[in-house]
Write an enzyme that holds these catalytic residues in place. Structure first.
Site, short mmCIF file in Angstrom:
data_model
loop_
_atom_site.label_atom_id
_atom_site.label_comp_id
_atom_site.label_asym_id
_atom_site.label_seq_id
_atom_site.Cartn_x
_atom_site.Cartn_y
_atom_site.Cartn_z
N ARG A 82 0.85 -1.19 0.00
CA ARG A 82 0.00 0.00 0.00
C ARG A 82 0.89 1.24 0.00
NH1 ARG A 82 -3.38 -2.87 -1.56
NH2 ARG A 82 -5.39 -3.40 -0.63
N HIS A 110 -0.69 -0.02 -9.79
CA HIS A 110 -1.36 -0.97 -8.87
C HIS A 110 -1.84 -2.21 -9.64
CE1 HIS A 110 -3.74 -1.30 -4.88
NE2 HIS A 110 -3.53 -2.50 -5.37
#
Ligand code: NDP
Ligand code: OXD
Length: 306
Positions: free
Chosen positions: A221, A269
């Site tokens: 993250r 991502h």
């Protein structure tokens, strides 16, 4: 049995079709405000209103491994939250991380630039023994990554909350062994869940402890990393660069300095994507198991945060 589907940024129709096929006895519907109460929910980043209107849910199935966004919401206290448990993600993560480590270790960017400039030149081979890769987080994804890296004979360190015994991986655990883990690491791979304990964990103080010339691969993250500390350590020469797949704000804002930094490689991502077929099969199996009173893998501990 009623199942409600509420997944932001996801095309719902193929999921609904797949869930209906996998659970023919269930009523599976796309959630809309005011929808009737359901037994189970399949979600990704639902709004708070979703849980406020569905307080009776027994199971909440997240179509990802990370539950940080979900745990920010007020969830029905009796509902079990279940994360995706691999479902085809670990092999993707192993591919991505091995690719990033090898690309850096073998200096393929420098070779590519030289060839494009018409130069046929060699660089001194680096010593593999000097390239210890440290994997933070040895869960479903981190363990698979650590095992994959070992196949290329890199020394591999791992850090987790509890001690692990993985053949060929030097295990460090807990806050007390974190500094030793960092000092033994040249390439740092982050596969921790985002929790209050791990937020900002890659910062000036911790990244400074990596071996000189260290490299960072963040695939967990964005909020694990203090962006400006990474840039300062690369610019000072202590770190040699980074590969980043996740960011504090996604999509990465167009004026963010990461975009233009020559030593930072970016991807949007995508290191381990949720695979629909595998995920539906896993979630449907778990819904049926829970309905029959069995325990299932991947239940999230809301206090621990993962
Ligand atoms: P798991 O929950 O299976 O594993 C988490 C690991 O982190 C465990 O080994 C755990 O230790 C360790 N850990 C947790 N908190 C701490 C702490 N405070 N100190 C030290 N170790 C800690 O997660 P996954 O492997 O499935 O996924 C990891 C993360 O990867 C996800 O949370 C998500 O954020 C990210 N992700 C990113 C994707 C992408 O495309 N970029 C795709 C999928 C996931 P212990 O084993 O002792 O409990
Ligand atoms: C996940 C992700 O957590 O895709 O599964 O980031």
């Amino acid at each position: 049995m009623n199942i409600t589907f509420c997944c932001a940024e996801t095309k719902s129709e193929p999921w609904l079709v797949g869930l209906r096929a996998a659970l023919p006895a269930a009523q599976v519907d796309l959630w809309q405000p005011g929808a009737p109460p359901a037994d189970h929910a399949v979600v990704w980043a639902p709004p708070q209103q979703f849980f406020d209107e569905q307080p009776q849910l027994k199971g909440v199935f997240n179509i990802g491994a990370g539950v940080d966004a979900l745990l920010k919401l007020r969830l029905p206290p009796q509902a079990v939250v279940v994360r995706l448990d691999d479902a085809g993600m670990s092999v993707q993560m192993a591919e991505y991380v091995c690719h990033a480590v090898i690309r850096h270790f073998r200096e393929f960017d420098a070779y590519e630039a030289a060839m494009r400039a018409g130069q046929w030149s060699y660089r001194k081979p680096r010593r593999r023994a000097d390239f210890a890769v440290g994997v933070m987080g040895l869960g479903v994804l981190g363990e698979r990554v650590a095992r994959a890296l070992q196949m290329f004979e890199f020394p591999v360190n791992g850090w987790s909350r509890s001690a692990k015994s993985i053949d060929g991986v030097r295990s460090f655990c807990g806050a007390e062994q974190f500094n030793d883990f960092l000092a033994a690491t040249q390439v740092l791979v982050n596969l921790l869940p985002l929790t209050p304990e791990t937020r900002d964990i890659m910062n000036r103080e911790t990244l400074s402890q990596l071996q000189p010339g260290g490299y960072v691969i963040n695939v967990a993250r964005g909020a694990h990393l203090v962006d400006e500390d990474l840039i300062a350590l690369i610019d000072s020469g202590h770190l040699s660069g980074a590969t980043l797949d996740v960011f504090r704000t996604e999509p990465l804002p167009s004026d963010h300095p990461f975009w233009q930094h020559p030593q930072i490689t970016l991807t949007p991502h995508t290191s381990a994507r949720t695979l629909r077929e595998e995920s539906i099969a896993q979630i449907a199996g778990k819904i049926l198991a829970l309905e029959q009173g069995y325990c299932v893998a991947g239940i999230v501990d809301p206090v621990r945060g993962y």
